[in-house]
Design an enzyme around this catalytic site. Structure first.
Site, mmCIF file in Angstrom:
data_model
loop_
_atom_site.group_PDB
_atom_site.id
_atom_site.type_symbol
_atom_site.label_atom_id
_atom_site.label_comp_id
_atom_site.label_asym_id
_atom_site.label_seq_id
_atom_site.Cartn_x
_atom_site.Cartn_y
_atom_site.Cartn_z
ATOM 1 N N CYS A 77 0.838 -1.204 0.000
ATOM 2 C CA CYS A 77 0.000 0.000 0.000
ATOM 3 C C CYS A 77 0.870 1.251 0.000
ATOM 4 C CB CYS A 77 -0.915 0.012 1.225
ATOM 5 S SG CYS A 77 -2.023 -1.399 1.322
ATOM 6 N N GLN A 269 -13.129 -10.302 -9.026
ATOM 7 C CA GLN A 269 -12.766 -8.942 -8.640
ATOM 8 C C GLN A 269 -12.307 -8.939 -7.188
ATOM 9 O OE1 GLN A 269 -12.441 -6.447 -10.599
ATOM 10 N NE2 GLN A 269 -13.529 -7.110 -12.430
ATOM 11 N N PHE A 298 -14.269 -10.888 -22.601
ATOM 12 C CA PHE A 298 -13.428 -11.121 -21.418
ATOM 13 C C PHE A 298 -14.337 -11.334 -20.203
ATOM 14 C CE2 PHE A 298 -11.302 -8.164 -24.313
ATOM 15 C CZ PHE A 298 -10.101 -8.809 -24.584
ATOM 16 N N ASP A 367 -14.281 -5.986 -20.602
ATOM 17 C CA ASP A 367 -13.583 -5.975 -19.312
ATOM 18 C C ASP A 367 -12.241 -6.703 -19.473
ATOM 19 O OD1 ASP A 367 -12.858 -5.784 -16.658
ATOM 20 O OD2 ASP A 367 -14.222 -7.336 -15.961
ATOM 21 N N CYS A 393 -8.651 -1.974 -16.109
ATOM 22 C CA CYS A 393 -7.720 -2.032 -14.981
ATOM 23 C C CYS A 393 -6.391 -1.370 -15.316
ATOM 24 C CB CYS A 393 -7.493 -3.486 -14.542
ATOM 25 S SG CYS A 393 -6.774 -4.541 -15.821
#
Length: 437
Positions: A77, A269, A298, A367, A393
Site C-alpha cells: 500500500c 474482482q 473477457f 472488461d 484495470c
C-alpha cells in the site's frame, strides 16, 4: 548514498513523490507533492534515480498517519500516507492525462468516483513465503518495498479480508512448524461470502504430520485448506472435503440476485464491495433493454454476463480460459438463466470468423486485462452497436482503445470515471461509456 534537499512537485504513477535533483528526475518513496524533503538516493539509473525520504522539512496538508504498522516496509500500500480524497484525485488525474496524451480524447462528462470501504477489502491475493534461516522462521506476506526479492516481515494486513488480515503472522508460525517449511512456495487466498480459502503451493509431497497440522489450522480458524502440488489443475481441497466458494451480485432493482460459484484460483474482482458498486454503474451505463442482444467480452465467470442476462433478450460471454467458461455456464444454470451462453476464444487473436463475432449486437461490454482490447477492436464493434461500456484495470490501454473507438469506429466518449478497487495503492481502475448515433 548522498543526501539532498528537494521539493516534491508531483506524484508518480506508482505513488512515489517526484523531485528534480541537478536536473534529473528522482522518485522518492514516502513523499507527497508540495513537501520539502531531505532525501537519500537508493539507486541510480540513466534517466532517473530512486530515493527514500530521510526527513520531512515541510508536510503536505493531505498527509495522514498510515494505519498499518508495516507501512514503508511492505510494498502493498504505497499511498497510506495520503488522505482518501487526494488518493482519488490523483487517480482521476492519471486517467485524464492518459486520455489526453495517449488517446487524444476527453470524456464529455466525468462520472463521480466510486469508493467503498478502504480497509479489509481484499478478498483475493497471493502471499509470498520465505524460509529465513538467519531468523529461524518463515516469513509470510507481501514483498518488501525496498527489495522486491524479499518478503516483508509482517504480522497482519489492514487491507486483507478481516478473517485473514490479522492472522498473517499465524500463517508464518504454521509454516515454520511444518516439515516442509522450506518447500512452501506461496499461499493464495480467496474469500467468498461465507468461506475463506487458503491454497498452499508445495514443491514436494507433504508428510502426514504436515497434512494434519494444515487441517487443524483450517478447523481452528475456519479456513478451507487447499493444496497445490503442481499446476493450477492440481489444486484440490484438504479440508473440508467439499468446500464451497460463492458470492452474490445484485442484478438491479426488480430482478433476482445472481450467485457465482468459483474455485480459489479463479479470477474474481478483488474488492467485493466495489464489485457491487461497479455492477450497478455498469448496468446504469449499459442501459439494458428487454429486446437487447449484448456481447460481453473477457467475461470470466460471468460477473457481468449473468446480471445483464436478467434484463435483456440474449447475452453471449466470451472468455479465453476453458475452465472459467465451464463455470460461467454452470453458474447460469444454477441461477436459472437460459438466455446466456458462453464461448471459448483467445481474444488476443483474430476471431472475426467466429459466429459470435459476425453477429449484430446492440450493446457491448468489455472488461479486458491490462493489455486492453485493441486486437478485438480491429473487427468489432459492427455498425449495429450503439453503446459500449468499457471496464478497465489500466488507464493507458483504456486511453489507447478510446482513441480507436472514437477515431476509427465513430463513437464519442460520453462519460468516464475512476473506481477505487484498490484503496491505498496507485492502481487505477476505471469505467467508460462510448455511444454513437
Amino acid at each position: 548514498m548522498k543526501e539532498f534537499e528537494a521539493t516534491i512537485t508531483d506524484l508518480s504513477h506508482d505513488g512515489r513523490g517526484v523531485a528534480r535533483v541537478d536536473g534529473k528526475a528522482v522518485f522518492v518513496s514516502g513523499a507527497l507533492p508540495g513537501e520539502e524533503v531531505l532525501l537519500r538516493i537508493r539507486r541510480r539509473h540513466r534517466n532517473f534515480d530512486e530515493a527514500e525520504t530521510v526527513e520531512l522539512r515541510t508536510r503536505s496538508p493531505h498527509r495522514v498517519e498510515p494505519r498499518c504498522r508495516h507501512y514503508g516496509q511492505c510494498s502493498g500500500c504505497a499511498l497510506q500516507h495520503l488522505d482518501a480524497e487526494s488518493q482519488i484525485a490523483a487517480k482521476q488525474r492519471v486517467l485524464a492525462e492518459n486520455f489526453e496524451r495517449i488517446g487524444k480524447v476527453a470524456p464529455a462528462a466525468w462520472l463521480p468516483p466510486l469508493v467503498d470501504a478502504p480497509w479489509g477489502y481484499r478478498r483475493k491475493g497471493r502471499l509470498s513465503v520465505r524460509n529465513v534461516a538467519k531468523k529461524g522462521r518463515v516469513l509470510v506476506g507481501f514483498r518488501e518495498e525496498d527489495n522486491p526479492r524479499f518478503v516483508a516481515d509482517i504480522t497482519q494486513c489492514e487491507v486483507v479480508h478481516p478473517a485473514l488480515g490479522p492472522k498473517i503472522g499465524l500463517l508464518g508460525e504454521l509454516v515454520s512448524a511444518l516439515d516442509a517449511a522450506g518447500d512452501i512456495a506461496q499461499i493464495e487466498f480467496a474469500a467468498g461470502d461465507e468461506t475463506v480459502a487458503l491454497v498452499f503451493r508445495h514443491l514436494k509431497p507433504l508428510s502426514e504430520g504436515d497434512l494434519a497440522k494444515l487441517k487443524a489450522f483450517g478447523q481452528e480458524h475456519d479456513f478451507a485448506i487447499y493444496l497445490q502440488p503442481g499446476g493450477i489443475s492440481s489444486v484440490h481441497p484438504l479440508w473440508p472435503e467439499q468446500p464451497r466458494l460463492a458470492f452474490r451480485i445484485d442484478a438491479g432493482e426488480g430482478v433476482p440476485d445472481v450467485e457465482l460459484e468459483f474455485r480459489p484460483l479463479d479470477f474474481v474482482q478483488v474488492n467485493a464491495g466495489m464489485n457491487r458498486s461497479m455492477m450497478a454503474r455498469a448496468l446504469e451505463l449499459l442501459d439494458p433493454q428487454p429486446t437487447d442482444r449484448v456481447l460481453d467480452l473477457f467475461c470470466g465467470l460471468g460477473n457481468f454476463t449473468l446480471p445483464i442476462a436478467r434484463r435483456v433478450a440474449e447475452v453471449v460471454g466470451v472468455e479465453g480460459e476453458h475452465g472459467l467458461v465451464e463455470r460461467a455456464a454452470a453458474n447460469a444454470m444454477r441461477n436459472g438463466i437460459s438466455n446466456a451462453r458462453f464461448e471459448v476464444a483467445n481474444l488476443f487473436e483474430d476471431q472475426r470468423g467466429t459466429s459470435w463475432a459476425r453477429q449484430p449486437w446492440d450493446k457491448l461490454l468489455l472488461d479486458p486485462p491490462r493489455a486492453g482490447a485493441d486486437k478485438v477492436l480491429e473487427y468489432l464493434p459492427h455498425r449495429e452497436t450503439r453503446r459500449i461500456v468499457y471496464v478497465s484495470c489500466h488507464p493507458g490501454s483504456l486511453a489507447r482503445d478510446a482513441g480507436i473507438l472514437v477515431q476509427k469506429h465513430g463513437f464519442r466518449l460520453s462519460a468516464a470515471g475512476v473506481m477505487d478497487m484498490f484503496p491505498h495503492t496507485a492502481h487505477v481502475e476505471s469505467i467508460a461509456l462510448f455511444e454513437r448515433d
